[in-house]
Design an enzyme around this catalytic site. Structure first.
Site, PDB file in Angstrom:
ATOM      1  N   HIS A   1       0.865  -1.183   0.000  1.00 52.42           N
ATOM      2  CA  HIS A   1       0.000   0.000   0.000  1.00 52.42           C
ATOM      3  C   HIS A   1       0.901   1.233   0.000  1.00 52.42           C
ATOM      4  CE1 HIS A   1       1.058   0.144   4.225  1.00 52.42           C
ATOM      5  NE2 HIS A   1       0.568  -1.076   4.395  1.00 52.42           N
TER       6      HIS A   1
ATOM      7  N   GLY B   1       8.879   1.198   8.304  1.00 53.03           N
ATOM      8  CA  GLY B   1       7.833   2.166   8.656  1.00 53.03           C
ATOM      9  C   GLY B   1       7.678   2.298  10.164  1.00 53.03           C
ATOM     10  N   GLU B   2       7.415   3.520  10.597  1.00 53.74           N
ATOM     11  CA  GLU B   2       7.286   3.777  12.046  1.00 53.74           C
ATOM     12  C   GLU B   2       5.963   3.285  12.630  1.00 53.74           C
ATOM     13  OE1 GLU B   2       8.242   7.972  12.320  1.00 53.74           O
ATOM     14  OE2 GLU B   2      10.230   7.459  13.096  1.00 53.74           O
TER      15      GLU B   2
ATOM     16  N   GLY C   1       1.901   3.101   2.235  1.00 58.47           N
ATOM     17  CA  GLY C   1       2.922   3.113   3.292  1.00 58.47           C
ATOM     18  C   GLY C   1       4.213   2.489   2.778  1.00 58.47           C
ATOM     19  N   HIS C   2       4.087   1.300   2.180  1.00 56.84           N
ATOM     20  CA  HIS C   2       5.276   0.639   1.619  1.00 56.84           C
ATOM     21  C   HIS C   2       5.890   1.495   0.512  1.00 56.84           C
ATOM     22  CE1 HIS C   2       2.815  -2.986   2.888  1.00 56.84           C
ATOM     23  NE2 HIS C   2       3.948  -3.197   3.530  1.00 56.84           N
TER      24      HIS C   2
END
Ligand code: PAF
Length: 281
Positions: A34, A147-148, A36-37
């Site tokens: 998605h 990702g955080e 985010g990636h």
């Protein structure tokens, strides 16, 4: 973009790029990609000569067989997104290729792996360390991007890098959210329409708690978040912990640290969602 499924081919392909003097960036993923990636891939593209993305649903980090069985798998869509995002090499191995023999390594992950997710999901972080260390050994990246949203995972991977003596930079990247605030996650597709409509309240309450924290104690703020989320019958907080952003040890007072983060896990209509927010940075 080259699609590779064999470890040896991956090592050779990366080596060929490195021979051209290119720096190597790695984005480890479990697929079902998605935005985010894709933000990690974008950052990796900006900072490296070669972008390697791994797409592998790592069985050793799942302590729940049903979660592993139902984890979303969208290989063809993932490849299309990665090609568009400027990925050079996508590594999509089988389980047998990555684990020709059972991985029995037990990592020294320290206290950061014992709290929160570590306490709730026994063996999870050791499994993450197994796959991430294997990927680091195969790709030998200069930088690796995480990702955080998985805030604790980054601390655990840093610890693994230290204890195993890897020489690379871990690059944490900000959480990417839906327009309504829900943190993007591959597991969001499992939310029923009703659960999806209430899930954004997690982030809304976390944001409100930052204001609340200005005039309330850590304990009161913890209660504020827990009660706020639990007030929705479809949601149940598994834990909410306000911790030091580096050691991940709980803080009792806002003056205990200069870097304070609240980490939450919520069952929303039966789907386990995680999120976090910084109180001090
Ligand atoms: O964050 C994830 O998606 C996974 O834990 C990772 C880092 C790709 C290892 O399987």
């Amino acid at each position: 973009m080259i699609v590779i499924s064999k470890v040896k081919e991956l090592e050779e392909a990366v080596e060929a790029f490195r021979h051209e003097g290119k720096s190597v960036g790695l984005v480890p993923t479990m697929g079902a990609l998605h935005e985010g990636h894709l933000s990690l891939v974008k950052r990796c593209r900006e900072e490296n000569g070669v972008v390697v993305v791994s797409v592998f649903v790592n069985p050793t980090q799942f302590n729940n067989k049903e979660d592993l069985r139902t984890y979303p798998r969208t290989e063809e869509a993932d490849k299309a997104l990665l090609a568009k995002a400027g990925c050079d090499i996508v590594f999509m191995p089988t389980v047998e290729e990555v684990y020709p023999e059972p991985d029995t390594r037990v990592f020294d992950l320290g206290k950061v792996a014992e709290v929160m997710e570590g306490a709730m999901r026994p063996g999870h972080f050791n499994g993450v360390a197994q796959i991430v260390s294997k990927l680091f050994m195969m790709v030998k990246p200069d930088r690796a991007y995480f990702g955080e949203k998985d805030f604790q995972q980054i601390a655990v991977i840093r610890q693994m890098v230290k204890s195993e003596g890897f020489k690379l930079q871990i690059v944490p990247c900000p959480i990417v959210r839906e327009a309504d605030g829900l943190a993007k996650s591959s597991r969001n597709v499992r939310l029923s329409p009703e659960a999806r409509s209430i899930a954004p309240n997690i982030y809304r309450i976390l944001c409100e708690s930052v204001d609340y924290a200005k005039s309330h104690s850590v304990a009161e703020t913890t209660q504020f978040v827990t009660d706020g989320i639990n007030s929705y019958p479809e949601m149940e907080v598994e834990y909410y912990q306000i911790v030091d952003g580096l050691s991940l040890m709980p803080v009792a007072d806002w003056n205990d640290s200069d870097y304070i983060v609240g980490c939450v896990t919520v069952y929303c209509g039966g789907v386990r969602l995680i999120d976090n927010i910084a109180y001090k940075k």
